[in-house]
Design a protein around this motif. Sequence first.
Motif, PDB file in Angstrom:
ATOM      1  N   THR A 160     109.401  60.736   2.669  1.00 29.14           N
ATOM      2  CA  THR A 160     109.379  60.845   3.914  1.00 29.14           C
ATOM      3  C   THR A 160     110.915  59.601   4.502  1.00 29.14           C
ATOM      4  O   THR A 160     111.441  59.539   3.987  1.00 29.14           O
ATOM      5  N   SER A 161     111.869  60.183   5.492  1.00 31.90           N
ATOM      6  CA  SER A 161     112.372  60.419   5.634  1.00 31.90           C
ATOM      7  C   SER A 161     112.777  60.201   7.269  1.00 31.90           C
ATOM      8  O   SER A 161     111.838  61.027   7.734  1.00 31.90           O
ATOM      9  N   GLY A 162     113.652  59.374   7.839  1.00 33.23           N
ATOM     10  CA  GLY A 162     114.694  59.773   9.073  1.00 33.23           C
ATOM     11  C   GLY A 162     114.905  58.867   9.452  1.00 33.23           C
ATOM     12  O   GLY A 162     115.532  58.344   8.789  1.00 33.23           O
ATOM     13  N   PHE A 163     115.573  58.453  11.020  1.00 35.29           N
ATOM     14  CA  PHE A 163     116.783  57.735  11.719  1.00 35.29           C
ATOM     15  C   PHE A 163     116.312  56.096  10.823  1.00 35.29           C
ATOM     16  O   PHE A 163     115.406  55.801  11.702  1.00 35.29           O
ATOM     17  N   PHE A 164     116.783  55.403  10.756  1.00 32.09           N
ATOM     18  CA  PHE A 164     116.995  54.407  10.176  1.00 32.09           C
ATOM     19  C   PHE A 164     116.138  53.927   8.825  1.00 32.09           C
ATOM     20  O   PHE A 164     115.727  52.556   9.101  1.00 32.09           O
TER      21      PHE A 164
ATOM     22  N   ASN B 171     107.748  56.005   2.655  1.00 26.47           N
ATOM     23  CA  ASN B 171     107.063  56.500   2.196  1.00 26.47           C
ATOM     24  C   ASN B 171     105.548  56.183   2.523  1.00 26.47           C
ATOM     25  O   ASN B 171     104.603  57.145   3.250  1.00 26.47           O
ATOM     26  N   LEU B 172     105.647  54.808   2.979  1.00 26.93           N
ATOM     27  CA  LEU B 172     104.508  54.571   2.934  1.00 26.93           C
ATOM     28  C   LEU B 172     103.881  54.431   4.376  1.00 26.93           C
ATOM     29  O   LEU B 172     102.540  54.763   5.320  1.00 26.93           O
ATOM     30  N   HIS B 173     105.710  54.328   5.583  1.00 26.64           N
ATOM     31  CA  HIS B 173     104.793  55.065   6.991  1.00 26.64           C
ATOM     32  C   HIS B 173     104.175  56.561   6.944  1.00 26.64           C
ATOM     33  O   HIS B 173     103.997  57.186   7.892  1.00 26.64           O
ATOM     34  N   GLY B 174     105.121  57.655   6.048  1.00 29.87           N
ATOM     35  CA  GLY B 174     104.356  58.987   6.283  1.00 29.87           C
ATOM     36  C   GLY B 174     103.236  59.107   5.643  1.00 29.87           C
ATOM     37  O   GLY B 174     102.419  59.629   5.989  1.00 29.87           O
ATOM     38  N   TRP B 175     102.484  58.385   5.298  1.00 30.55           N
ATOM     39  CA  TRP B 175     101.718  57.641   4.442  1.00 30.55           C
ATOM     40  C   TRP B 175     100.401  57.679   5.276  1.00 30.55           C
ATOM     41  O   TRP B 175      99.687  58.697   5.824  1.00 30.55           O
ATOM     42  N   MET B 176     100.558  56.818   6.483  1.00 35.75           N
ATOM     43  CA  MET B 176     100.706  56.496   7.432  1.00 35.75           C
ATOM     44  C   MET B 176     100.290  57.422   8.872  1.00 35.75           C
ATOM     45  O   MET B 176      99.432  57.809   9.016  1.00 35.75           O
ATOM     46  N   GLU B 177     101.734  57.949   8.906  1.00 40.07           N
ATOM     47  CA  GLU B 177     101.632  59.283   9.653  1.00 40.07           C
ATOM     48  C   GLU B 177     100.969  59.932   9.818  1.00 40.07           C
ATOM     49  O   GLU B 177      99.868  60.655  10.086  1.00 40.07           O
ATOM     50  N   ARG B 178     100.173  60.473   8.763  1.00 42.16           N
ATOM     51  CA  ARG B 178      99.320  61.738   7.508  1.00 42.16           C
ATOM     52  C   ARG B 178      97.735  60.998   8.376  1.00 42.16           C
ATOM     53  O   ARG B 178      97.624  61.697   9.056  1.00 42.16           O
ATOM     54  N   LEU B 179      97.694  59.978   7.932  1.00 40.24           N
ATOM     55  CA  LEU B 179      96.085  59.259   8.442  1.00 40.24           C
ATOM     56  C   LEU B 179      96.566  59.010  10.273  1.00 40.24           C
ATOM     57  O   LEU B 179      95.310  59.858  10.699  1.00 40.24           O
TER      58      LEU B 179
ATOM     59  N   SER C  14      94.780  49.576  22.018  1.00 39.20           N
ATOM     60  CA  SER C  14      95.534  48.405  22.416  1.00 39.20           C
ATOM     61  C   SER C  14      95.386  47.132  21.188  1.00 39.20           C
ATOM     62  O   SER C  14      94.188  47.447  20.782  1.00 39.20           O
ATOM     63  N   GLY C  15      96.334  46.349  20.411  1.00 39.70           N
ATOM     64  CA  GLY C  15      95.814  45.658  20.031  1.00 39.70           C
ATOM     65  C   GLY C  15      94.394  44.360  20.751  1.00 39.70           C
ATOM     66  O   GLY C  15      94.878  43.947  21.610  1.00 39.70           O
ATOM     67  N   PRO C  16      93.653  44.520  19.608  1.00 39.08           N
ATOM     68  CA  PRO C  16      92.776  43.013  20.098  1.00 39.08           C
ATOM     69  C   PRO C  16      92.970  41.647  20.232  1.00 39.08           C
ATOM     70  O   PRO C  16      94.513  41.418  19.567  1.00 39.08           O
ATOM     71  N   ASP C  17      92.750  41.436  21.079  1.00 44.81           N
ATOM     72  CA  ASP C  17      92.757  39.980  21.249  1.00 44.81           C
ATOM     73  C   ASP C  17      92.869  38.896  20.406  1.00 44.81           C
ATOM     74  O   ASP C  17      93.734  37.587  19.987  1.00 44.81           O
ATOM     75  N   ASP C  18      91.765  39.369  19.233  1.00 46.04           N
ATOM     76  CA  ASP C  18      92.030  38.384  18.189  1.00 46.04           C
ATOM     77  C   ASP C  18      92.781  38.695  16.719  1.00 46.04           C
ATOM     78  O   ASP C  18      92.539  38.400  15.659  1.00 46.04           O
ATOM     79  N   ALA C  19      93.753  39.427  17.089  1.00 47.01           N
ATOM     80  CA  ALA C  19      94.517  40.473  16.195  1.00 47.01           C
ATOM     81  C   ALA C  19      95.442  39.701  15.133  1.00 47.01           C
ATOM     82  O   ALA C  19      95.842  38.652  15.920  1.00 47.01           O
ATOM     83  N   SER C  20      95.608  39.090  13.900  1.00 48.01           N
ATOM     84  CA  SER C  20      96.667  38.515  13.056  1.00 48.01           C
ATOM     85  C   SER C  20      96.853  38.757  12.223  1.00 48.01           C
ATOM     86  O   SER C  20      96.357  40.326  11.397  1.00 48.01           O
ATOM     87  N   GLN C  21      97.987  38.949  11.829  1.00 49.36           N
ATOM     88  CA  GLN C  21      99.488  39.749  11.292  1.00 49.36           C
ATOM     89  C   GLN C  21      98.476  39.509   9.668  1.00 49.36           C
ATOM     90  O   GLN C  21      98.437  38.214   9.239  1.00 49.36           O
ATOM     91  N   LEU C  22      98.399  40.229   9.193  1.00 54.05           N
ATOM     92  CA  LEU C  22      97.929  40.232   7.999  1.00 54.05           C
ATOM     93  C   LEU C  22      99.241  40.230   6.137  1.00 54.05           C
ATOM     94  O   LEU C  22      99.547  39.541   5.640  1.00 54.05           O
ATOM     95  N   HIS C  23     100.235  41.191   6.748  1.00 50.12           N
ATOM     96  CA  HIS C  23     101.254  42.361   5.640  1.00 50.12           C
ATOM     97  C   HIS C  23     102.339  42.784   6.360  1.00 50.12           C
ATOM     98  O   HIS C  23     102.119  43.149   7.967  1.00 50.12           O
ATOM     99  N   TYR C  24     103.633  42.698   6.135  1.00 53.03           N
ATOM    100  CA  TYR C  24     104.838  43.559   6.448  1.00 53.03           C
ATOM    101  C   TYR C  24     105.743  43.892   5.443  1.00 53.03           C
ATOM    102  O   TYR C  24     105.312  43.290   4.652  1.00 53.03           O
ATOM    103  N   TRP C  25     105.544  45.262   6.501  1.00 57.50           N
ATOM    104  CA  TRP C  25     106.784  45.941   5.254  1.00 57.50           C
ATOM    105  C   TRP C  25     108.331  46.075   5.945  1.00 57.50           C
ATOM    106  O   TRP C  25     108.459  46.285   6.913  1.00 57.50           O
ATOM    107  N   ARG C  26     109.197  45.979   5.452  1.00 60.52           N
ATOM    108  CA  ARG C  26     110.662  46.636   5.995  1.00 60.52           C
ATOM    109  C   ARG C  26     110.910  48.007   4.957  1.00 60.52           C
ATOM    110  O   ARG C  26     110.860  47.519   3.905  1.00 60.52           O
ATOM    111  N   LYS C  27     111.739  48.946   5.980  1.00 59.49           N
ATOM    112  CA  LYS C  27     111.824  49.799   5.039  1.00 59.49           C
ATOM    113  C   LYS C  27     111.206  50.280   3.834  1.00 59.49           C
ATOM    114  O   LYS C  27     111.168  50.790   2.506  1.00 59.49           O
TER     115      LYS C  27
END
Length: 145
Positions: free
Chosen positions: A83-87, A37-45, A21-34
Amino acid sequence: MGLDMYALTTDEKPQPPVDFSGPDDASQLHYWRKHPNLHGWMERLYREKGGKEDTFNCVSVALSADDIHQLEIDIEAGNLPPTSGFFFGASDGTESDDDLAFVAKLVRRSRKARRCSTRRGGSAPAQESPLRNERAFCLPLSLAA
């Protein structure tokens, strides 16, 4: 609809390293859209760290200093998996500068954190990583509906 991913930082070390679950003190550092390939790398990890969800959507994975170092190597070598997928859209290589900017943010934050040293495989200290001191970097990845 599309592929939206968020990098969050926290002072807490998520346990377990996936599906937390998201920690209470979490803060956004970065955002990606579309950026599939990064999604595929993170899924493998996520899978390597024991992630069990059938669909890699709205799940979390903690990134260690070694993970960030490997991500930087893979970005620079053009080794993010196609990596490919719907949307999902398509990664076209122009994302590399932004990806490396993300890695640089993590390096700067890690140098400020000065926490415990990172180890790979539980025995030897990380050799070449600029992230000598570990901070909990969590990257909840989600597909926005």
